[in-house]
Design a protein around this motif. Structure first.
Motif, PDB file in Angstrom:
ATOM      1  N   ALA A   1      19.988  16.812  63.041  1.00 45.56           N
ATOM      2  CA  ALA A   1      19.949  17.746  61.913  1.00 45.56           C
ATOM      3  C   ALA A   1      21.021  17.315  60.917  1.00 45.56           C
ATOM      4  N   PRO A   2      20.934  17.802  59.666  1.00 44.87           N
ATOM      5  CA  PRO A   2      21.969  17.454  58.687  1.00 44.87           C
ATOM      6  C   PRO A   2      23.359  17.816  59.212  1.00 44.87           C
ATOM      7  N   PHE A   3      24.370  17.086  58.769  1.00 45.53           N
ATOM      8  CA  PHE A   3      25.754  17.324  59.194  1.00 45.53           C
ATOM      9  C   PHE A   3      26.073  18.808  59.052  1.00 45.53           C
ATOM     10  N   PRO A   4      26.533  19.443  60.107  1.00 48.96           N
ATOM     11  CA  PRO A   4      26.666  20.914  60.088  1.00 48.96           C
ATOM     12  C   PRO A   4      27.671  21.427  59.054  1.00 48.96           C
ATOM     13  N   GLU A   5      27.358  22.610  58.534  1.00 49.32           N
ATOM     14  CA  GLU A   5      28.296  23.309  57.645  1.00 49.32           C
ATOM     15  C   GLU A   5      29.385  23.922  58.520  1.00 49.32           C
ATOM     16  N   VAL A   6      30.536  23.317  58.595  1.00 43.57           N
ATOM     17  CA  VAL A   6      31.567  23.875  59.469  1.00 43.57           C
ATOM     18  C   VAL A   6      32.593  24.682  58.696  1.00 43.57           C
ATOM     19  N   GLY A   7      32.363  24.771  57.380  1.00 44.42           N
ATOM     20  CA  GLY A   7      33.250  25.608  56.572  1.00 44.42           C
ATOM     21  C   GLY A   7      34.691  25.184  56.655  1.00 44.42           C
ATOM     22  N   ASP A   8      35.542  26.169  56.958  1.00 44.01           N
ATOM     23  CA  ASP A   8      36.977  25.944  56.846  1.00 44.01           C
ATOM     24  C   ASP A   8      37.640  25.539  58.157  1.00 44.01           C
ATOM     25  N   VAL A   9      36.845  25.197  59.177  1.00 42.04           N
ATOM     26  CA  VAL A   9      37.496  24.890  60.462  1.00 42.04           C
ATOM     27  C   VAL A   9      38.475  23.735  60.277  1.00 42.04           C
ATOM     28  N   GLY A  10      39.606  23.861  60.948  1.00 40.25           N
ATOM     29  CA  GLY A  10      40.606  22.800  60.893  1.00 40.25           C
ATOM     30  C   GLY A  10      41.319  22.702  59.567  1.00 40.25           C
ATOM     31  N   ALA A  11      41.273  23.780  58.761  1.00 41.11           N
ATOM     32  CA  ALA A  11      41.884  23.718  57.431  1.00 41.11           C
ATOM     33  C   ALA A  11      43.383  23.446  57.517  1.00 41.11           C
ATOM     34  N   ARG A  12      43.980  23.755  58.663  1.00 44.32           N
ATOM     35  CA  ARG A  12      45.418  23.516  58.827  1.00 44.32           C
ATOM     36  C   ARG A  12      45.702  22.163  59.469  1.00 44.32           C
ATOM     37  N   SER A  13      44.634  21.408  59.767  1.00 47.10           N
ATOM     38  CA  SER A  13      44.816  20.129  60.456  1.00 47.10           C
ATOM     39  C   SER A  13      44.855  18.960  59.464  1.00 47.10           C
ATOM     40  N   PHE A  14      44.197  17.868  59.809  1.00 45.58           N
ATOM     41  CA  PHE A  14      44.180  16.674  58.966  1.00 45.58           C
ATOM     42  C   PHE A  14      43.167  16.880  57.846  1.00 45.58           C
ATOM     43  N   ARG A  15      43.550  17.692  56.857  1.00 45.97           N
ATOM     44  CA  ARG A  15      42.595  18.198  55.887  1.00 45.97           C
ATOM     45  C   ARG A  15      41.931  17.094  55.078  1.00 45.97           C
ATOM     46  N   THR A  16      42.711  16.131  54.613  1.00 51.76           N
ATOM     47  CA  THR A  16      42.150  15.103  53.740  1.00 51.76           C
ATOM     48  C   THR A  16      41.063  14.309  54.451  1.00 51.76           C
ATOM     49  N   HIS A  17      41.345  13.979  55.698  1.00 55.00           N
ATOM     50  CA  HIS A  17      40.387  13.228  56.484  1.00 55.00           C
ATOM     51  C   HIS A  17      39.089  14.035  56.669  1.00 55.00           C
ATOM     52  N   ALA A  18      39.224  15.298  56.973  1.00 48.01           N
ATOM     53  CA  ALA A  18      38.052  16.160  57.153  1.00 48.01           C
ATOM     54  C   ALA A  18      37.243  16.278  55.857  1.00 48.01           C
ATOM     55  N   GLU A  19      37.961  16.413  54.745  1.00 45.49           N
ATOM     56  CA  GLU A  19      37.281  16.546  53.453  1.00 45.49           C
ATOM     57  C   GLU A  19      36.482  15.285  53.123  1.00 45.49           C
ATOM     58  N   LYS A  20      37.061  14.126  53.445  1.00 49.32           N
ATOM     59  CA  LYS A  20      36.380  12.859  53.204  1.00 49.32           C
ATOM     60  C   LYS A  20      35.060  12.789  53.961  1.00 49.32           C
ATOM     61  N   ILE A  21      35.093  13.218  55.211  1.00 44.53           N
ATOM     62  CA  ILE A  21      33.887  13.165  56.045  1.00 44.53           C
ATOM     63  C   ILE A  21      32.826  14.120  55.498  1.00 44.53           C
ATOM     64  N   LYS A  22      33.246  15.320  55.123  1.00 42.99           N
ATOM     65  CA  LYS A  22      32.296  16.298  54.577  1.00 42.99           C
ATOM     66  C   LYS A  22      31.656  15.773  53.282  1.00 42.99           C
ATOM     67  N   LYS A  23      32.484  15.163  52.456  1.00 39.84           N
ATOM     68  CA  LYS A  23      32.010  14.639  51.178  1.00 39.84           C
ATOM     69  C   LYS A  23      30.981  13.520  51.406  1.00 39.84           C
ATOM     70  N   LEU A  24      31.305  12.645  52.341  1.00 35.51           N
ATOM     71  CA  LEU A  24      30.419  11.540  52.681  1.00 35.51           C
ATOM     72  C   LEU A  24      29.055  12.069  53.144  1.00 35.51           C
ATOM     73  N   ALA A  25      29.087  13.038  54.048  1.00 36.30           N
ATOM     74  CA  ALA A  25      27.846  13.592  54.599  1.00 36.30           C
ATOM     75  C   ALA A  25      27.013  14.252  53.503  1.00 36.30           C
ATOM     76  N   ARG A  26      27.698  14.954  52.620  1.00 38.55           N
ATOM     77  CA  ARG A  26      27.029  15.680  51.544  1.00 38.55           C
ATOM     78  C   ARG A  26      26.395  14.707  50.551  1.00 38.55           C
ATOM     79  N   GLU A  27      27.196  13.719  50.122  1.00 34.64           N
ATOM     80  CA  GLU A  27      26.731  12.799  49.085  1.00 34.64           C
ATOM     81  C   GLU A  27      25.591  11.912  49.562  1.00 34.64           C
ATOM     82  N   ARG A  28      25.622  11.534  50.862  1.00 36.77           N
ATOM     83  CA  ARG A  28      24.583  10.632  51.359  1.00 36.77           C
ATOM     84  C   ARG A  28      23.534  11.336  52.185  1.00 36.77           C
ATOM     85  N   ASN A  29      23.658  12.680  52.265  1.00 37.03           N
ATOM     86  CA  ASN A  29      22.679  13.442  53.048  1.00 37.03           C
ATOM     87  C   ASN A  29      22.562  12.955  54.491  1.00 37.03           C
TER      88      ASN A  29
END
Lengths: 459, 459
Positions: free
Chosen positions: A319-347
């Motif tokens: 299935a498409p990369f799951p919408e995990v929302g704000d999980v881990g917002a206090r963790s390695f945020r930049t890395h997580a944001e990069k992955i979300k962006k990648l999944a979103r942009e390339r579907n």
């Protein structure tokens, strides 16, 4: 001033590179290497014989049963580095300490002690603890939020640097004939009081051989870059492509210059994982074997880390990369944001994201010794980095880099042949900061006040 | 079980004994001994050659310009001990760490690291920081009050001991053939949550060679004795008279027994300052010279320490001892109370109190080697102590004790001739505590629950 040369660091038993989770299987490595001081000392001596600038010890203070093998049980960095210090003579000793769960007085004291013990070779890799679970080990219900972590880090380093100036260089005459041990006019309390810390001082340790231990800092986020440009002597980062690396380094240098710093005194030193064989083909086959040995399941589990160890195995892989929302917002945020962006942009589906992450672990430094040397030189000359932190696990692989790649780089003048100094600061070509009170006495008051204020807040 | 023998500790560069403030003038001591790792390593090796059980590093985190010389600038104990560890093989390494201004996770980890690095020789001298000014170096406006300090100390040690049990002994098979690094059923999170700390765990370090590093504790107060009887393996104290020492030791042992502990596993090891010369007369003359060299002004200043560095120079020396009320109530309270009581009961002036304090620094162990050996044996046989912590500054004075006093005690069987173990715990005759989870699996649940609760609160 000598010509610019490539700085060399050895990350001892760092994981995170391709196949690092399997290195313990090598017959060359004792199973308990991560708690075996003799193993570390032997590697540090191996690096020192090759004139490396420093060894580097990574760290974290939070584990689960799923943590990488060598993280499940490992020595505390500064305790370890102190033992290495008295079995080496020239190599720098860089230890990771988090500003989120340590008192600046204790950190300043331990690093200054290491600097004295090593004769001026101490370095501090400043981190803020990405794993949100760390909070639970320090009597906190919640991890500090991102802004707080970086605000604390900035102030923490400022306090430590202030404490390192507690004594001027001439504070201790120790003149036995005249009976004068100490000149009390050269001891200074800091009286720091700001948002996160209030520390009176003075530190109970005299000025160290380096004046101030070297500051490394890692962190790709906006806050991390700001912090690095403000307080770091060297940046520990990841190497993606040369273009990314060049952009990162340029930006860091511009930020440092904007703060009135000399950008030459901010070194960018990414961690790299060279894979070397007799030919390029063999090296690529070696990398394929290493990556292939990594199970999809492990990659899926590791994907969770930047999301606060979120469990991705609960989702449909196709299935498409799951919408995990704000999980881990206090963790390695930049890395997580990069992955979300990648999944979103390339579907991408979850499976595709995991496979992408596996591919991401491919090293840009794979090939014959000459190919690897060429590539390192290309990055160095192309402004991609000022030095490299090589991940060291299997000793014979490290020896391959030392014996086959370094001689090529030496011949080309990219790497120096001998230590230029007995201190880390000296070998890295970094100036020794003047004690602020000594400077204040020497300089006119106006200039002093200005110097004191510079960089007081990091933005 | 071998016969009871005297335990031997060497307090490296400890001050507090007679004339200690002047030892830096000795041509045998480098002026910067307190920051010279080679000096410490040489002393530790000297002690190890004489089969001492341990070296001991005292500490504090608060100085003023009036602090004793060697306290103005000195190495952090654990950083130092780690360096000593890799240049020695048998001697124990006891470092002072305050529970008031450290996180238990960090302390547990550093001590466990030292225990791994040294092969089972780590010890922790648990203190709560007597100097009220320490608070100012740790972002606190006020020092913790006495009850809080001791409550925190008790819970802090409990947490550390719990974290040291995070892994059972067989948690890491590291079987390369079967590819099994880790047995996750042998990793245990602590989930501690109580008054002062909440720590989830697990510690990221496997079971250490000693199972649990050895706990030393110092503190003469009611709270201090309670803490020692609850959690200590050994008590670091002061030696007054044999009668006082015997009473102190009996009481400690009774308190330990009342908590269900075997009193044989609580060693009382006071700090002593032997003064040795060829004859008793010469030794006494040596002591007079040492005490005479101490200025009245310095003694007056030092009197202030238990009162939170109260300045006594503001009072009339020949008027009755001043009513200082509650000053220093958060500092070394028991010591201050003793001085106030003495002044009150004997109607002393301030000058008389200072002179009394100077006399108090006379050592009970002064004389020819035979006299000192006789006195040590008398105290040991008379139940005054289980061992001694000798203050070591001038190497030739230490050599005198080793070469002239120890052989007499060895001949009499008071001191053993060889190390009996490679661990500190082994040499001190202390049992290795079983991992609590291993024990729980082995024992019936009822007994387990009982064991778990014992000593949960220290009163």
């Amino acid at each position: 001033m000598s010509a610019r040369t490539l700085k060399l660091g050895a990350v001892l038993l760092g994981v995170g590179g391709p196949g690092q989770h399997n290195t313990w299987l090598s017959p060359e490595i004792p199973g308990n290497a991560s708690v075996d001081v003799r193993w570390y000392i032997a590697r540090a001596r191996q690096a020192e014989a090759a004139k490396f600038d420093h060894v580097f010890i990574v760290d974290s203070q939070f584990i689960t049963p799923d943590s990488p093998n060598h993280y499940l049980s490992r020595l505390e960095p500064l305790t370890l580095l102190s033992a290495i210090a008295v079995h080496t003579s020239h190599i720098g000793l860089v230890g990771t300490i988090t500003t989120s769960y340590n008192e600046p007085f204790n950190v300043a004291r331990r690093l200054a002690s290491l600097d004295h013990i090593s004769g001026g070779r101490a370095g501090w890799n400043v981190v803020t603890s990405g794993d949100a679970g760390t909070a639970g080990n320090y009597s906190r219900d919640e991890h500090y939020d991102y802004e707080t972590r970086y605000g604390r880090a900035f102030e923490h380093v400022q306090v430590a640097q202030g404490l390192w100036d507690s004594y001027e260089a001439d504070a201790f005459p120790r003149d036995k004939e005249r009976g004068v041990f100490f000149d009390r006019s050269r001891q200074h309390a800091l009286h720091h009081r700001s948002e996160y810390f209030s520390v009176v001082g003075p530190l109970n340790l005299e000025r160290t051989p380096q004046g101030q231990p070297v500051i490394f800092q890692a962190g790709d986020s906006e806050e991390g870059r700001d912090l690095g440009a403000s307080i770091a002597d060297a940046i520990f980062t990841h190497a993606g492509t040369l273009e990314q690396a060049r952009a990162f380094r340029s930006e860091l240098r511009a930020r440092a210059a904007a703060r009135g710093r000399n950008p030459e005194h901010l070194l960018v030193v990414p961690g790299i994982f060279p894979i070397i064989a007799d030919s390029d083909e063999e090296a690529r086959a070696k990398e394929d074997a290493i990556l292939g040995a990594k199970s999809f399941a492990r990659a899926l589990a590791e994907l969770g880390r930047p999301f606060g160890w979120h469990d991705f195995s609960q989702y449909d892989l196709d299935a498409p990369f799951p919408e995990v929302g704000d999980v881990g917002a206090r963790s390695f945020r930049t890395h997580a944001e990069k992955i979300k962006k990648l999944a979103r942009e390339r579907n991408l589906t979850l499976r595709q994201v995991v496979e992408h992450q596996l591919q991401e672990q491919r090293s840009p430094f794979v090939g014959s010794p000459r190919t690897v040397a060429d590539e390192i030189e290309r990055w160095f000359d192309g402004g991609g980095f000022d030095g490299i932190n090589i991940s060291v696990t299997v000793p014979s692989e490290f020896a391959r880099f030392i014996d086959q790649v370094l001689p090529i780089l030496r011949e080309r003048g990219v790497v120096r042949s001998e230590y230029e100094s007995t201190t880390l600061r000296g070998n890295l070509g970094l100036p020794v900061p003047e004690n602020r009170y000594t400077a204040a006495r020497r300089q006119p008051p106006a200039a002093t006040a200005c110097r004191h204020h510079r960089g007081r807040r990091h933005r």
